[in-house]
Design a protein around this motif. Structure first.
Motif, mmCIF file in Angstrom:
data_model
loop_
_atom_site.group_PDB
_atom_site.id
_atom_site.type_symbol
_atom_site.label_atom_id
_atom_site.label_comp_id
_atom_site.label_asym_id
_atom_site.label_seq_id
_atom_site.Cartn_x
_atom_site.Cartn_y
_atom_site.Cartn_z
ATOM 1 N N HIS A 211 39.111 32.079 -20.620
ATOM 2 C CA HIS A 211 40.305 31.371 -21.075
ATOM 3 C C HIS A 211 40.608 30.185 -20.163
ATOM 4 C CE1 HIS A 211 43.819 30.870 -23.486
ATOM 5 N NE2 HIS A 211 44.646 31.063 -22.467
ATOM 6 N N ALA A 212 40.448 30.361 -18.853
ATOM 7 C CA ALA A 212 40.663 29.256 -17.913
ATOM 8 C C ALA A 212 39.670 28.113 -18.175
ATOM 9 C CB ALA A 212 40.543 29.750 -16.474
ATOM 10 N N LEU A 213 38.421 28.463 -18.484
ATOM 11 C CA LEU A 213 37.435 27.427 -18.830
ATOM 12 C C LEU A 213 37.841 26.690 -20.101
ATOM 13 C CD1 LEU A 213 34.049 29.210 -18.057
ATOM 14 C CD2 LEU A 213 35.021 27.222 -16.892
ATOM 15 N N PHE A 214 38.296 27.428 -21.122
ATOM 16 C CA PHE A 214 38.743 26.789 -22.363
ATOM 17 C C PHE A 214 39.938 25.876 -22.100
ATOM 18 C CE2 PHE A 214 37.107 30.001 -25.763
ATOM 19 C CZ PHE A 214 35.816 29.665 -25.435
ATOM 20 N N LEU A 215 40.896 26.347 -21.299
ATOM 21 C CA LEU A 215 42.053 25.522 -20.981
ATOM 22 C C LEU A 215 41.631 24.229 -20.280
ATOM 23 C CD1 LEU A 215 44.494 28.306 -19.734
ATOM 24 C CD2 LEU A 215 44.881 26.837 -21.716
ATOM 25 N N ALA A 216 40.752 24.340 -19.297
ATOM 26 C CA ALA A 216 40.291 23.163 -18.557
ATOM 27 C C ALA A 216 39.527 22.204 -19.468
ATOM 28 C CB ALA A 216 39.418 23.593 -17.382
ATOM 29 N N PHE A 217 38.617 22.733 -20.275
ATOM 30 C CA PHE A 217 37.832 21.907 -21.195
ATOM 31 C C PHE A 217 38.745 21.174 -22.173
ATOM 32 C CE2 PHE A 217 35.568 21.391 -25.214
ATOM 33 C CZ PHE A 217 34.473 20.643 -24.800
ATOM 34 N N ASN A 218 39.704 21.890 -22.754
ATOM 35 C CA ASN A 218 40.596 21.273 -23.728
ATOM 36 C C ASN A 218 41.536 20.273 -23.083
ATOM 37 O OD1 ASN A 218 39.565 22.602 -26.009
ATOM 38 N ND2 ASN A 218 40.708 24.428 -25.492
ATOM 39 N N LEU A 219 41.976 20.545 -21.853
ATOM 40 C CA LEU A 219 42.817 19.595 -21.137
ATOM 41 C C LEU A 219 42.047 18.313 -20.848
ATOM 42 C CD1 LEU A 219 45.493 18.919 -19.783
ATOM 43 C CD2 LEU A 219 44.639 20.020 -17.713
ATOM 44 N N GLY B 257 39.526 17.159 -22.537
ATOM 45 C CA GLY B 257 39.356 16.476 -23.820
ATOM 46 C C GLY B 257 40.614 15.729 -24.233
ATOM 47 N N CYS B 258 41.770 16.344 -24.037
ATOM 48 C CA CYS B 258 43.039 15.684 -24.377
ATOM 49 C C CYS B 258 43.282 14.477 -23.494
ATOM 50 C CB CYS B 258 44.196 16.670 -24.253
ATOM 51 S SG CYS B 258 44.213 17.923 -25.534
ATOM 52 N N LEU B 259 42.940 14.598 -22.210
ATOM 53 C CA LEU B 259 43.087 13.458 -21.299
ATOM 54 C C LEU B 259 42.146 12.322 -21.697
ATOM 55 C CD1 LEU B 259 43.411 15.339 -17.879
ATOM 56 C CD2 LEU B 259 45.229 14.136 -19.136
ATOM 57 N N ALA B 260 40.922 12.674 -22.082
ATOM 58 C CA ALA B 260 39.960 11.650 -22.497
ATOM 59 C C ALA B 260 40.411 10.948 -23.773
ATOM 60 C CB ALA B 260 38.582 12.281 -22.705
ATOM 61 N N VAL C 221 47.852 20.956 -28.203
ATOM 62 C CA VAL C 221 46.414 21.093 -28.427
ATOM 63 C C VAL C 221 45.782 22.018 -27.394
ATOM 64 C CG1 VAL C 221 44.214 19.837 -28.377
ATOM 65 C CG2 VAL C 221 46.136 18.901 -29.643
ATOM 66 N N VAL C 222 46.133 21.839 -26.135
ATOM 67 C CA VAL C 222 45.527 22.661 -25.081
ATOM 68 C C VAL C 222 45.849 24.136 -25.295
ATOM 69 C CG1 VAL C 222 45.624 23.214 -22.608
ATOM 70 C CG2 VAL C 222 45.352 20.860 -23.338
ATOM 71 N N MET C 223 47.106 24.445 -25.559
ATOM 72 C CA MET C 223 47.489 25.849 -25.710
ATOM 73 C C MET C 223 46.921 26.457 -26.992
ATOM 74 S SD MET C 223 49.010 26.452 -22.948
ATOM 75 C CE MET C 223 50.029 27.887 -22.986
ATOM 76 N N VAL D 21 56.952 21.933 -32.348
ATOM 77 C CA VAL D 21 55.695 21.666 -33.042
ATOM 78 C C VAL D 21 55.874 20.625 -34.134
ATOM 79 C CG1 VAL D 21 53.892 22.682 -34.478
ATOM 80 C CG2 VAL D 21 54.728 23.905 -32.492
ATOM 81 N N ASP D 22 56.962 20.670 -34.898
ATOM 82 C CA ASP D 22 57.167 19.689 -35.962
ATOM 83 C C ASP D 22 57.256 18.277 -35.395
ATOM 84 O OD1 ASP D 22 57.151 21.627 -37.901
ATOM 85 O OD2 ASP D 22 59.332 21.869 -37.930
ATOM 86 N N ASP D 23 57.887 18.131 -34.225
ATOM 87 C CA ASP D 23 57.981 16.822 -33.586
ATOM 88 C C ASP D 23 56.602 16.320 -33.180
ATOM 89 O OD1 ASP D 23 60.701 17.053 -33.855
ATOM 90 O OD2 ASP D 23 61.037 17.644 -31.768
ATOM 91 N N VAL D 24 55.761 17.215 -32.690
ATOM 92 C CA VAL D 24 54.407 16.836 -32.288
ATOM 93 C C VAL D 24 53.633 16.354 -33.494
ATOM 94 C CG1 VAL D 24 52.222 17.691 -31.382
ATOM 95 C CG2 VAL D 24 54.361 18.366 -30.302
ATOM 96 N N LEU D 25 53.728 17.083 -34.600
ATOM 97 C CA LEU D 25 53.012 16.695 -35.815
ATOM 98 C C LEU D 25 53.514 15.363 -36.329
ATOM 99 C CD1 LEU D 25 52.792 20.124 -37.672
ATOM 100 C CD2 LEU D 25 50.978 18.936 -36.431
ATOM 101 N N ASP D 26 54.845 15.144 -36.307
ATOM 102 C CA ASP D 26 55.403 13.878 -36.780
ATOM 103 C C ASP D 26 54.953 12.725 -35.895
ATOM 104 O OD1 ASP D 26 56.679 15.214 -38.809
ATOM 105 O OD2 ASP D 26 58.608 15.332 -37.772
#
Length: 192
Positions: free
Chosen positions: A94-102, A104-107, A118-120, A183-188
């Protein structure tokens, strides 16, 4: 160690039928015109009972699997150190997935609310899907499906605790003048 073979194509087709087909059908039903769709109106007017029913089904699946292992007397073979090892492996993955997704989001340069969502969400592994995969494995590979489901149950529990702590810590790091992430604010924000 004996030779183990997985019927990969058979498992993929069964997963498509067990997971993807209901998802697609549900999404298609959801997209029907809202004005004439009685099911959609009823669901919109009864969100709380549907949420409770959904949670009851999600609890019932692992309960049935673990209860089957207990009824067969196989829970007595489970060692606490094995459960702890499973929990540690789940935390590491899970820590690897969190780091990988973080990363990716930063990139991608996502906004802070989108990055958090997205990360969570992308890092989460679901227990129902894990139990579906365990259920589709050939009997000789797993032995007892109930016993094989215990690491998934422990993993879901540990992952939920870790995500709750991370979410709380991440929210504490927000400047006080910003409203909480919804979440609705993020989607908007991302659709604009």
């Amino acid at each position: 160690f004996g030779r183990v073979s997985f019927p990969v194509y058979g498992m993929i087709s069964e997963l498509l039928l067990a997971v993807l087909l209901p998802l697609v059908l549900g999404k298609l039903l959801q997209e029907l015109p809202a004005g004439d769709h009685a099911v959609r109106r009823w669901c919109a007017s009864h969100p709380r009972p549907l949420s409770y029913l959904n949670n009851a089904f999600l609890v019932a699946i692992p309960w049935m699997k673990v209860s089957a292992a207990a009824a067969e007397g196989q829970l007595a073979r489970v060692c606490l150190t094995d459960v702890g090892a499973a929990a540690c492996w789940v935390l590491a993955v899970h820590a690897l997935f969190l780091a990988f997704n973080l990363l990716g989001c930063l990139a991608l340069g996502l906004s802070e609310p989108s990055k958090r969502a997205v990360v969570m969400t992308a890092s989460t592994k679901t227990l129902p899907f894990a139990l579906t995969v365990v259920g589709l494995l050939p009997p000789g590979v797993v032995g007892s499906q109930g016993l094989a489901s215990i690491p998934g149950v422990v993993g879901e529990f540990v992952q939920t605790i870790l995500d709750s702590l991370l979410g709380t810590l991440w929210e504490r790091g927000r400047p006080a003048h910003l409203p909480p992430v919804v979440v609705d604010d993020v989607l908007d924000d991302d659709r604009a």
